[in-house]
Design an enzyme around this catalytic site. Sequence first.
Site, PDB file in Angstrom:
ATOM      1  N   HIS A  19       0.844  -1.204   0.000  1.00  0.00           N
ATOM      2  CA  HIS A  19       0.000   0.000   0.000  1.00  0.00           C
ATOM      3  C   HIS A  19       0.881   1.257   0.000  1.00  0.00           C
ATOM      4  O   HIS A  19       0.612   2.209  -0.722  1.00  0.00           O
ATOM      5  CB  HIS A  19      -0.882   0.055   1.261  1.00  0.00           C
ATOM      6  CG  HIS A  19      -1.895  -1.050   1.378  1.00  0.00           C
ATOM      7  ND1 HIS A  19      -2.008  -1.846   2.491  1.00  0.00           N
ATOM      8  CD2 HIS A  19      -2.860  -1.475   0.522  1.00  0.00           C
ATOM      9  CE1 HIS A  19      -3.000  -2.705   2.314  1.00  0.00           C
ATOM     10  NE2 HIS A  19      -3.531  -2.514   1.134  1.00  0.00           N
ATOM     11  N   LYS A  43     -16.061  -7.902   5.903  1.00  0.00           N
ATOM     12  CA  LYS A  43     -14.773  -8.589   5.858  1.00  0.00           C
ATOM     13  C   LYS A  43     -14.288  -8.977   7.256  1.00  0.00           C
ATOM     14  O   LYS A  43     -13.274  -9.655   7.382  1.00  0.00           O
ATOM     15  CB  LYS A  43     -13.721  -7.700   5.176  1.00  0.00           C
ATOM     16  CG  LYS A  43     -13.689  -7.841   3.655  1.00  0.00           C
ATOM     17  CD  LYS A  43     -12.385  -7.271   3.130  1.00  0.00           C
ATOM     18  CE  LYS A  43     -12.210  -7.482   1.628  1.00  0.00           C
ATOM     19  NZ  LYS A  43     -10.969  -6.873   1.126  1.00  0.00           N
ATOM     20  N   ARG A  97      -2.021  -6.228  -8.525  1.00  0.00           N
ATOM     21  CA  ARG A  97      -1.026  -7.278  -8.294  1.00  0.00           C
ATOM     22  C   ARG A  97      -1.216  -8.378  -9.329  1.00  0.00           C
ATOM     23  O   ARG A  97      -2.346  -8.830  -9.527  1.00  0.00           O
ATOM     24  CB  ARG A  97      -1.200  -7.905  -6.915  1.00  0.00           C
ATOM     25  CG  ARG A  97      -0.670  -7.073  -5.797  1.00  0.00           C
ATOM     26  CD  ARG A  97      -1.200  -7.538  -4.490  1.00  0.00           C
ATOM     27  NE  ARG A  97      -2.634  -7.292  -4.406  1.00  0.00           N
ATOM     28  CZ  ARG A  97      -3.333  -7.373  -3.277  1.00  0.00           C
ATOM     29  NH1 ARG A  97      -2.731  -7.702  -2.170  1.00  0.00           N
ATOM     30  NH2 ARG A  97      -4.621  -7.134  -3.274  1.00  0.00           N
ATOM     31  N   SER A 135      -2.519  -8.144   2.661  1.00  0.00           N
ATOM     32  CA  SER A 135      -2.847  -8.000   4.086  1.00  0.00           C
ATOM     33  C   SER A 135      -3.284  -9.335   4.690  1.00  0.00           C
ATOM     34  O   SER A 135      -2.905  -9.687   5.809  1.00  0.00           O
ATOM     35  CB  SER A 135      -3.981  -6.987   4.269  1.00  0.00           C
ATOM     36  OG  SER A 135      -3.588  -5.720   3.829  1.00  0.00           O
TER      37      SER A 135
END
Length: 172
Positions: A19, A43, A97, A135
Amino acid sequence: MSKLVGLYPGTFDPLTLGHVDIVERAVKLVDELVIGVAINRDKGPLFSLEERVGMVETEMARISKAAGTPISVKPFETLLMHFAEEVGANTIVRGLRAVSDFEYEFQMVGMNQALNDEIETVFLMADARYQSIASRLVKEIARLGGGIDSFVPDHVAAALLAKFNASKNKRP
Ligand code: ADP
């Protein structure tokens, strides 16, 4: 030309060096950057909204000073495009990504364009060293006692250690 205001949205649970790398690139492109920290109750984040905002703020102060670009950090729970309109952003910044993010991001852009075609989404790629950081995996490694120093800023590594040590001590 009008001012370019970027919005970089994410859950940041927790903030990683991936990030940070994206933000360091984004501040070179926009006049002002807003980091939108999604509340994202679905989440089930490990860190509270306040903790995530705090981590992001700590890092942003340094980046903003070095780049000379104002950065603000704001939590949000509304539709991304509504939040972008609310903060006056004309550009959404997302990181990409390898192939894993593509399908999801591709769909999101299509839907977001239908909601507001004036706001463009730009994709940035992190340095190869940070490309594979996620993460979710950082939390998994930390939970299992692995080293995470090369994936997150020092203060985030300390917060992860504290979080998992606290939950270990709670077990009967
Ligand atoms: P979200 O819940 O929106 O996926 P994240 O906090 O996981 O939020 O990610 C926010 C943004 O940062 C996304 O665009 C994601 O693709 C990007 N990102 C996360 N990690 C990396 C990384 N290592 N390299 C490049 N982009 C990344």
